[in-house]
Design a protein around this motif. Sequence first.
Motif, PDB file in Angstrom:
ATOM      1  N   VAL A  35     -22.313 -44.395 -89.315  1.00 32.71           N
ATOM      2  CA  VAL A  35     -23.485 -43.527 -89.169  1.00 32.71           C
ATOM      3  C   VAL A  35     -24.696 -44.449 -89.162  1.00 32.71           C
ATOM      4  O   VAL A  35     -24.923 -45.194 -90.108  1.00 32.71           O
ATOM      5  CB  VAL A  35     -23.585 -42.505 -90.322  1.00 32.71           C
ATOM      6  N   LEU A  53     -29.988 -41.362 -91.945  1.00 33.14           N
ATOM      7  CA  LEU A  53     -28.743 -41.535 -92.687  1.00 33.14           C
ATOM      8  C   LEU A  53     -27.945 -42.710 -92.130  1.00 33.14           C
ATOM      9  O   LEU A  53     -27.785 -42.850 -90.908  1.00 33.14           O
ATOM     10  CB  LEU A  53     -27.914 -40.246 -92.581  1.00 33.14           C
ATOM     11  N   VAL A  84     -31.452 -33.966 -92.853  1.00 36.78           N
ATOM     12  CA  VAL A  84     -30.894 -35.314 -92.896  1.00 36.78           C
ATOM     13  C   VAL A  84     -31.919 -36.265 -92.306  1.00 36.78           C
ATOM     14  O   VAL A  84     -32.421 -36.034 -91.202  1.00 36.78           O
ATOM     15  CB  VAL A  84     -29.580 -35.398 -92.085  1.00 36.78           C
ATOM     16  N   PRO A 133     -23.844 -42.039 -99.032  1.00 35.48           N
ATOM     17  CA  PRO A 133     -24.442 -42.815 -97.936  1.00 35.48           C
ATOM     18  C   PRO A 133     -24.896 -44.181 -98.420  1.00 35.48           C
ATOM     19  O   PRO A 133     -25.135 -44.384 -99.616  1.00 35.48           O
ATOM     20  CB  PRO A 133     -25.641 -41.956 -97.514  1.00 35.48           C
ATOM     21  N   VAL A 140     -28.997 -41.471 -88.496  1.00 33.46           N
ATOM     22  CA  VAL A 140     -28.942 -40.070 -88.074  1.00 33.46           C
ATOM     23  C   VAL A 140     -30.016 -39.247 -88.801  1.00 33.46           C
ATOM     24  O   VAL A 140     -30.139 -39.322 -90.024  1.00 33.46           O
ATOM     25  CB  VAL A 140     -27.546 -39.465 -88.347  1.00 33.46           C
ATOM     26  N   THR A 195     -20.547 -38.172 -91.042  1.00 31.49           N
ATOM     27  CA  THR A 195     -21.833 -37.497 -91.237  1.00 31.49           C
ATOM     28  C   THR A 195     -21.643 -36.199 -92.000  1.00 31.49           C
ATOM     29  O   THR A 195     -22.378 -35.899 -92.959  1.00 31.49           O
ATOM     30  CB  THR A 195     -22.500 -37.214 -89.882  1.00 31.49           C
ATOM     31  N   LYS A 219     -18.942 -38.269 -86.463  1.00 28.80           N
ATOM     32  CA  LYS A 219     -19.140 -36.854 -86.778  1.00 28.80           C
ATOM     33  C   LYS A 219     -18.633 -36.507 -88.178  1.00 28.80           C
ATOM     34  O   LYS A 219     -19.354 -35.911 -88.991  1.00 28.80           O
ATOM     35  CB  LYS A 219     -18.403 -35.969 -85.749  1.00 28.80           C
TER      36      LYS A 219
END
Length: 304
Positions: free
Chosen positions: A24, A14, A11, A60, A27, A50, A47
Amino acid sequence: MIDTAGAAVVVEDLRKAYGDLNAVDGVSLSVAEGEFFGILGPNGAGKTTTLEIIEGLREPDSGSVTLLGESPWPRKVSLLPRIGVQLQASSFFEKLTAREQLETFASLYGVGAARAREMLELVGLADKADTREDKLSGGQRQRLSIACALVHDPDVVFLDEPTAALDPQARRNLWDVLRAIQERGKTIVYTTHYLDEAEILCDRVAIMDRGRILAMDRPAALVRGLDAPTRVILERGLLSISDAEALPGADVVTEDEASLTISTRKPAEVLSALAERGSLAGLQVRTATLEDVFLELTGREYRA
């Protein structure tokens, strides 16, 4: 710098916003093949969002995700047999037994009934095979949900708070299931609010808050990095506060209705002095834990 060599999940930067809320916010992380990776954070940390983006359930705004060498968005049919997903809220087919639930899920992937029976054994539900799902306990339903996520033998398993609302015994039983999954070479990415659980199960954890990763490493390394004092706890009355403060190595001494606590960075000196005084009855020694790291990074205020 994100390590992409041998990674099942990568990732990078992000981002996902809902109006003014940056759920997010930049990240970046990687998860190695066969790793048990935990994403930790208070309510609203980002959390689940994501996790849903990594799984390909949500698009995203920017950044990239590579899952088993492919981008999960737009949805890739080729990826679906290689991942297993257990969501916070599990849904089952009505009026089916545990065995029938698993056989139905298996058939969606072209997997035979033998695999369903194997999964019932793995999650400890073989004796409940002919019990309807709505007659199972909360812990049994959670294990059945995980079995459904595993029935097609995926390479990566995503678990979103799999032990939420379980009693201590059910949680411990589920830990054994999660260990057995990893021993089969599977990569596990999961979220949890139970810091003791993450400290025991995870190879590495990422601590998130307000959409950002605040720290990421092995639990033991994060605890060592906190450099917190050791707490030596005695039954109240064994030692006065002034005597405790005079012990070699004692830094801060506090007392409540039941106990006296000595905070120290030299626990060996404190324990040796207490042994000489014969003041070891009921003694407890507590070092820092992942929970201390979590609270240091995210704060102690309650969030609904």
